[in-house]
Design an enzyme around this catalytic site. Structure first.
Site, PDB file in Angstrom:
ATOM      1  N   GLY A 122       0.815  -1.224   0.000  1.00 33.54           N
ATOM      2  CA  GLY A 122       0.000   0.000   0.000  1.00 33.54           C
ATOM      3  C   GLY A 122       0.843   1.266   0.000  1.00 33.54           C
ATOM      4  O   GLY A 122       2.076   1.229  -0.001  1.00 33.54           O
TER       5      GLY A 122
ATOM      6  N   SER B 286      -2.322  -9.876  -3.422  1.00 30.82           N
ATOM      7  CA  SER B 286      -0.906  -9.575  -3.679  1.00 30.82           C
ATOM      8  C   SER B 286       0.019 -10.749  -3.382  1.00 30.82           C
ATOM      9  O   SER B 286       1.225 -10.653  -3.643  1.00 30.82           O
ATOM     10  CB  SER B 286      -0.453  -8.407  -2.798  1.00 30.82           C
ATOM     11  OG  SER B 286      -1.271  -7.314  -3.001  1.00 30.82           O
TER      12      SER B 286
ATOM     13  N   ARG C  67      -6.437   3.624  18.390  1.00 28.46           N
ATOM     14  CA  ARG C  67      -5.838   4.858  18.921  1.00 28.46           C
ATOM     15  C   ARG C  67      -6.453   5.345  20.226  1.00 28.46           C
ATOM     16  O   ARG C  67      -5.752   5.853  21.088  1.00 28.46           O
ATOM     17  CB  ARG C  67      -5.929   5.981  17.885  1.00 28.46           C
ATOM     18  CG  ARG C  67      -5.010   5.778  16.709  1.00 28.46           C
ATOM     19  CD  ARG C  67      -5.125   6.953  15.767  1.00 28.46           C
ATOM     20  NE  ARG C  67      -4.493   6.648  14.497  1.00 28.46           N
ATOM     21  CZ  ARG C  67      -4.905   7.135  13.333  1.00 28.46           C
ATOM     22  NH1 ARG C  67      -5.943   7.958  13.284  1.00 28.46           N
ATOM     23  NH2 ARG C  67      -4.284   6.815  12.224  1.00 28.46           N
TER      24      ARG C  67
ATOM     25  N   CYS D   1      -2.325  11.364  10.694  1.00 29.25           N
ATOM     26  CA  CYS D   1      -1.267  12.172  10.066  1.00 29.25           C
ATOM     27  C   CYS D   1      -1.335  13.656  10.438  1.00 29.25           C
ATOM     28  O   CYS D   1      -0.318  14.277  10.766  1.00 29.25           O
ATOM     29  CB  CYS D   1      -1.337  12.009   8.546  1.00 29.25           C
ATOM     30  SG  CYS D   1      -3.008  12.081   7.878  1.00 29.25           S
TER      31      CYS D   1
ATOM     32  N   GLN E  60      -5.341  19.107   3.332  1.00 27.96           N
ATOM     33  CA  GLN E  60      -4.724  17.782   3.309  1.00 27.96           C
ATOM     34  C   GLN E  60      -4.641  17.196   1.898  1.00 27.96           C
ATOM     35  O   GLN E  60      -5.604  17.250   1.122  1.00 27.96           O
ATOM     36  CB  GLN E  60      -5.500  16.835   4.240  1.00 27.96           C
ATOM     37  CG  GLN E  60      -5.487  17.320   5.679  1.00 27.96           C
ATOM     38  CD  GLN E  60      -6.207  16.398   6.651  1.00 27.96           C
ATOM     39  OE1 GLN E  60      -6.892  16.864   7.542  1.00 27.96           O
ATOM     40  NE2 GLN E  60      -6.058  15.090   6.497  1.00 27.96           N
TER      41      GLN E  60
ATOM     42  N   SER F  98      -2.900  11.906  -1.074  1.00 26.33           N
ATOM     43  CA  SER F  98      -2.218  10.657  -0.699  1.00 26.33           C
ATOM     44  C   SER F  98      -2.649  10.192   0.693  1.00 26.33           C
ATOM     45  O   SER F  98      -2.516   9.010   1.013  1.00 26.33           O
ATOM     46  CB  SER F  98      -0.694  10.823  -0.760  1.00 26.33           C
ATOM     47  OG  SER F  98      -0.297  11.910   0.046  1.00 26.33           O
ATOM     48  N   GLY F  99      -3.203  11.100   1.492  1.00 22.69           N
ATOM     49  CA  GLY F  99      -3.741  10.714   2.808  1.00 22.69           C
ATOM     50  C   GLY F  99      -4.916   9.759   2.687  1.00 22.69           C
ATOM     51  O   GLY F  99      -5.278   9.090   3.656  1.00 22.69           O
TER      52      GLY F  99
ATOM     53  N   HIS G  50       0.598  17.569   3.942  1.00 19.14           N
ATOM     54  CA  HIS G  50      -0.550  18.235   4.570  1.00 19.14           C
ATOM     55  C   HIS G  50      -0.088  19.591   5.122  1.00 19.14           C
ATOM     56  O   HIS G  50       0.989  19.695   5.721  1.00 19.14           O
ATOM     57  CB  HIS G  50      -1.069  17.416   5.758  1.00 19.14           C
ATOM     58  CG  HIS G  50      -1.783  16.145   5.376  1.00 19.14           C
ATOM     59  ND1 HIS G  50      -2.029  15.763   4.078  1.00 19.14           N
ATOM     60  CD2 HIS G  50      -2.322  15.171   6.156  1.00 19.14           C
ATOM     61  CE1 HIS G  50      -2.686  14.603   4.077  1.00 19.14           C
ATOM     62  NE2 HIS G  50      -2.865  14.228   5.323  1.00 19.14           N
TER      63      HIS G  50
ATOM     64  N   ASN H 252       2.799  13.859   4.749  1.00 15.49           N
ATOM     65  CA  ASN H 252       1.839  13.030   5.488  1.00 15.49           C
ATOM     66  C   ASN H 252       2.146  11.550   5.414  1.00 15.49           C
ATOM     67  O   ASN H 252       1.782  10.784   6.310  1.00 15.49           O
ATOM     68  CB  ASN H 252       0.415  13.288   4.975  1.00 15.49           C
ATOM     69  CG  ASN H 252       0.296  13.137   3.475  1.00 15.49           C
ATOM     70  OD1 ASN H 252       0.951  13.835   2.710  1.00 15.49           O
ATOM     71  ND2 ASN H 252      -0.520  12.196   3.049  1.00 15.49           N
TER      72      ASN H 252
HETATM   73  P1  A2P Z   1      -3.333  -5.359  -1.298  1.00 14.29           P
HETATM   74  O1  A2P Z   1      -2.389  -4.527  -2.123  1.00 14.29           O
HETATM   75  O2  A2P Z   1      -3.040  -6.821  -1.409  1.00 14.29           O
HETATM   76  O3  A2P Z   1      -4.788  -4.998  -1.496  1.00 14.29           O
HETATM   77  P2  A2P Z   1      -3.683   1.647   0.527  1.00 14.29           P
HETATM   78  O4  A2P Z   1      -3.992   2.330   1.840  1.00 14.29           O
HETATM   79  O5  A2P Z   1      -2.617   2.338  -0.233  1.00 14.29           O
HETATM   80  O6  A2P Z   1      -4.902   1.406  -0.278  1.00 14.29           O
HETATM   81  O7  A2P Z   1      -3.047   0.190   0.924  1.00 14.29           O
HETATM   82  C1  A2P Z   1      -3.718  -0.745   1.708  1.00 14.29           C
HETATM   83  C2  A2P Z   1      -2.794  -1.908   2.051  1.00 14.29           C
HETATM   84  O8  A2P Z   1      -3.507  -2.800   2.924  1.00 14.29           O
HETATM   85  C3  A2P Z   1      -2.373  -2.738   0.865  1.00 14.29           C
HETATM   86  O9  A2P Z   1      -1.074  -3.259   1.102  1.00 14.29           O
HETATM   87  C4  A2P Z   1      -3.408  -3.859   0.871  1.00 14.29           C
HETATM   88  O10 A2P Z   1      -2.972  -5.045   0.257  1.00 14.29           O
HETATM   89  C5  A2P Z   1      -3.532  -4.099   2.340  1.00 14.29           C
HETATM   90  N1  A2P Z   1      -4.784  -4.772   2.686  1.00 14.29           N
HETATM   91  C6  A2P Z   1      -6.044  -4.327   2.472  1.00 14.29           C
HETATM   92  N2  A2P Z   1      -6.955  -5.230   2.928  1.00 14.29           N
HETATM   93  C7  A2P Z   1      -6.242  -6.271   3.446  1.00 14.29           C
HETATM   94  C8  A2P Z   1      -6.595  -7.521   4.066  1.00 14.29           C
HETATM   95  N3  A2P Z   1      -7.851  -7.878   4.270  1.00 14.29           N
HETATM   96  N4  A2P Z   1      -5.576  -8.333   4.464  1.00 14.29           N
HETATM   97  C9  A2P Z   1      -4.292  -7.963   4.274  1.00 14.29           C
HETATM   98  N5  A2P Z   1      -3.903  -6.806   3.700  1.00 14.29           N
HETATM   99  C10 A2P Z   1      -4.866  -5.964   3.298  1.00 14.29           C
END
Ligand code: A2P
Length: 334
Positions: free
Chosen positions: A12, A40, A101, A132, A159, A162-163, A239, A312
């Site tokens: 992510g 992924s 939090r 952030c 903001q 990218s946040g 931000h 951020n």
């Molecule tokens: P994935 O890339 O496999 O979807 P962002 O905030 O940039 O959207 O990134 C979210 C991150 O959280 C990504 O790495 C995403 O993986 C991961 N993610 C989202 N849902 C899950 C889940 N249920 N289990 C594990 N990782 C998750």
């Protein structure tokens, strides 16, 4: 001693920055594990000069790996479910989501402000990384609170997209190409949205509510009066915040500026004659919090206005979390 470190959400927006900051800071690590969703699993990520396979996050994935620290940034639902599982397997979770939090048993840490609270992790095995916008604000406000005792804060934020994660980022790119938004309810290109996170019963957004509550918890002062307006603007990274502060004690403006110049993690950029003030384009890829436009609020007995800018994704998320890990290791080894 060397530590095994996991990154959850490694694919992510913040997770990738975790990896970059971990490389830069070179923690005393033995092994790293990179986790994301099933989508992924099997992808390869270049990290520390090697190729790492992305592993699927499952209830069993922490078992038998002897993970000491797990950095999470995979959304609130994932943290709520998996942080206790990682903690039960022996890891200390440093969680970037908002899920934990405000839990009274979970410390909410900005290392420049309240490193002494880290030891509370022993309750649940979880340390929360703040919102952030809150992180960059409290880095600037803490030295002023120590000197002049803050009574009231008015936050107004500007903001970046990218946040809101990858999808927020691509909404601005889509808007530039003339395509409709997918993440935000309205176009963000050429626009401002006074709407970050969901609306609450009292008319505030959750983002505004986070800034109010988290500031009090990190500063350890629940008497602080705070209000906030959080706005999404068409900026990719960084931000900006207008912060109006009212103090209980009188202050001298030169002394206040000097205190900010000495404050850890703060860089003062305040030279109006030469048009120098903090801007998101200058804060991008930096770990510090930039403060400028420092001027007396002439409408109250003792008040000041500040303009505070930070990256951020770095200080507002990944850098702060990695700094927490570094401080945790320092305290373990002390
Ligand atoms: P994935 O890339 O496999 O979807 P962002 O905030 O940039 O959207 O990134 C979210 C991150 O959280 C990504 O790495 C995403 O993986 C991961 N993610 C989202 N849902 C899950 C889940 N249920 N289990 C594990 N990782 C998750």
């Amino acid at each position: 001693m060397k530590y095994n470190i996991a990154v959850v959400g490694a694919t992510g927006m913040v997770g990738r920055k975790f990896l970059q900051v971990l490389e830069e800071r070179n923690l005393p690590a033995d092994r790293y594990y990179l986790f994301a969703s099933a989508r992924s699993a099997g992808k390869e990520i270049d990290f520390m000069g090697k190729k790492y396979d992305v592993l699927e996050l499952t209830e069993e994935c922490f078992k038998g790996k002897d993970i000491h620290i797990a950095l999470f940034s995979a959304g609130g639902g994932t943290s709520l479910h998996f942080a206790p599982i990682a903690a039960a397997a022996g890891a200390v979770v440093i969680d970037n989501s908002s899920a934990w939090r405000m839990d009274p048993e979970v410390p909410l840490i900005v290392p420049e402000v309240n490193p002494q609270d880290i030891k509370m992790y022993k309750n649940k095995g979880i340390i929360a990384n703040p919102n952030c916008s809150t992180i960059q604000a409290v880095v600037a406000l803490k030295p002023l609170h120590d000197l002049y005792k803050i009574k009231r804060i008015v936050y107004s934020t500007y903001q970046s997209v990218s946040g809101a994660g990858m999808k927020g980022f691509t909404d601005l790119e889509r808007g530039i190409r003339g395509e409709p938004p997918e993440k935000f309810p309205w176009p963000i290109f050429g626009n401002c949205l006074p709407h970050i996170d969901v609306f609450l019963e009292n008319g505030y957004t959750r983002e505004e509510s986070k800034m109010i509550e988290e500031t009090r918890k990190i500063m350890g002062d629940y008497s602080l009066r705070i209000t906030a307006t959080a706005v999404r603007v068409p900026v990719f990274y960084g931000h900006s915040e207008s912060i109006n502060v009212e103090f209980a004690k009188d202050f001298d403006l030169a002394e206040l500026k000097a205190a900010l110049e000495k404050a850890p993690g703060v860089i003062v950029v305040d030279d109006p004659k030469n048009n120098r003030y903090p801007m998101p384009i200058d804060a991008q890829d930096k770990d510090e919090v930039f403060v400028g436009r420092i001027r007396r609020d002439e409408s109250v007995a003792s008040g000041v206005n500040l303009w505070v800018v930070a990256d951020n994704i770095r200080k507002g998320a990944a850098t702060n979390a990695v700094q927490i890990a570094q401080e945790l290791i320092r305290q373990w080894e002390a």
